[in-house]
Design a protein around this motif. Sequence first.
Motif, short mmCIF file in Angstrom:
data_model
loop_
_atom_site.label_atom_id
_atom_site.label_comp_id
_atom_site.label_asym_id
_atom_site.label_seq_id
_atom_site.Cartn_x
_atom_site.Cartn_y
_atom_site.Cartn_z
N MET A 81 59.75 -69.05 60.32
CA MET A 81 59.37 -67.78 59.75
C MET A 81 58.68 -66.89 60.79
N ASP A 82 57.87 -67.50 61.66
CA ASP A 82 57.17 -66.72 62.68
C ASP A 82 58.14 -66.12 63.69
N ILE A 83 59.18 -66.85 64.04
CA ILE A 83 60.19 -66.32 64.96
C ILE A 83 60.90 -65.14 64.30
N PHE A 84 61.16 -65.26 63.00
CA PHE A 84 61.79 -64.18 62.27
C PHE A 84 60.91 -62.92 62.31
N LEU A 85 59.61 -63.06 62.06
CA LEU A 85 58.68 -61.94 62.13
C LEU A 85 58.65 -61.35 63.54
N LEU A 86 58.67 -62.21 64.53
CA LEU A 86 58.66 -61.78 65.93
C LEU A 86 59.90 -60.94 66.25
N LEU A 87 61.05 -61.39 65.77
CA LEU A 87 62.31 -60.67 66.04
C LEU A 87 62.38 -59.34 65.28
N ILE A 88 61.94 -59.34 64.04
CA ILE A 88 61.94 -58.09 63.28
C ILE A 88 60.94 -57.11 63.91
N ALA A 89 59.80 -57.62 64.37
CA ALA A 89 58.82 -56.77 65.06
C ALA A 89 59.44 -56.18 66.32
N LEU A 90 60.19 -56.98 67.06
CA LEU A 90 60.88 -56.49 68.26
C LEU A 90 61.86 -55.39 67.89
N PHE B 159 55.41 -50.77 72.73
CA PHE B 159 56.32 -51.85 73.12
C PHE B 159 55.68 -52.72 74.21
N GLY B 160 55.01 -52.07 75.17
CA GLY B 160 54.31 -52.82 76.21
C GLY B 160 53.21 -53.69 75.62
N LEU B 161 52.49 -53.17 74.64
CA LEU B 161 51.46 -53.98 73.97
C LEU B 161 52.09 -55.15 73.22
N TYR B 162 53.23 -54.91 72.60
CA TYR B 162 53.96 -55.99 71.91
C TYR B 162 54.31 -57.10 72.91
N ILE B 163 54.85 -56.71 74.06
CA ILE B 163 55.22 -57.69 75.10
C ILE B 163 53.96 -58.44 75.56
N SER B 164 52.86 -57.73 75.73
CA SER B 164 51.61 -58.35 76.15
C SER B 164 51.11 -59.36 75.12
N ILE B 165 51.18 -58.99 73.86
CA ILE B 165 50.77 -59.90 72.78
C ILE B 165 51.67 -61.13 72.78
N LEU B 166 52.95 -60.91 72.91
CA LEU B 166 53.90 -62.02 72.95
C LEU B 166 53.61 -62.93 74.15
N TRP B 167 53.33 -62.32 75.29
CA TRP B 167 53.04 -63.08 76.51
C TRP B 167 51.78 -63.93 76.32
N ASP B 168 50.76 -63.34 75.68
CA ASP B 168 49.52 -64.07 75.45
C ASP B 168 49.71 -65.27 74.52
N HIS B 169 50.74 -65.22 73.70
CA HIS B 169 51.00 -66.29 72.73
C HIS B 169 52.29 -67.04 73.04
N LYS B 170 52.75 -66.97 74.28
CA LYS B 170 54.04 -67.58 74.64
C LYS B 170 54.07 -69.08 74.41
N THR B 171 52.94 -69.75 74.63
CA THR B 171 52.93 -71.22 74.45
C THR B 171 53.07 -71.60 72.99
N VAL B 172 52.65 -70.73 72.10
CA VAL B 172 52.78 -71.00 70.65
C VAL B 172 54.24 -70.95 70.23
N PHE B 173 54.98 -69.97 70.79
CA PHE B 173 56.37 -69.77 70.39
C PHE B 173 57.37 -70.54 71.25
N PHE B 174 57.06 -70.67 72.51
CA PHE B 174 58.00 -71.30 73.44
C PHE B 174 57.34 -72.47 74.15
N ASN B 175 57.42 -73.63 73.57
CA ASN B 175 56.82 -74.84 74.16
C ASN B 175 57.62 -75.24 75.40
N GLY B 176 56.91 -75.39 76.49
CA GLY B 176 57.53 -75.88 77.70
C GLY B 176 57.94 -74.76 78.54
#
Length: 167
Positions: A1-10, A150-167
Amino acid sequence: MDIFLLLIALLLMLLGIIGSFLPVLPGPITSWFGFLLLYFSPLIELSKKFLIITLIIAIIIWVLDYFIPALGTKKFGGSKSGMIGTIIGLFVGLFSPIPGGIIIGPFVGALIGELLNKSDTKTAMRAAFGSFLGFLTSTFIKFLVATIYFGLYISILWDHKTVFFNG
């Protein structure tokens, strides 16, 4: 569900950038809804203060979008009639079926307003050109804000990258 929210936000962020140029989408407000979706994701930490500040900025830009062409008209020597014509032309252009109505409407509205005010053709054309420059300025500001979001969105995503993309 979180990936879905992330993609819709994008998607909303990208639509916000596109909406900076298209009159049917309010650019920065559309981008802001991307932040709202991120806020509802339990994996992303987004403060209410951040949401409120970005919403206020988006609303201010949305409101200014209707007044900047009129201010451009005034700056280039237009009268109150030219400014009113610009605003009327903006709304007519917004709903007209012709391509480029949003650009042509304020220009023609300012021109007609000035001519009805008994201004000479040169003054009327200057005022109409000011309206066009105001439209371009407004579009640039919307694009800038949507791009920053959009830059803030990327920054937020970057700050939480380990939560969404393990490894």
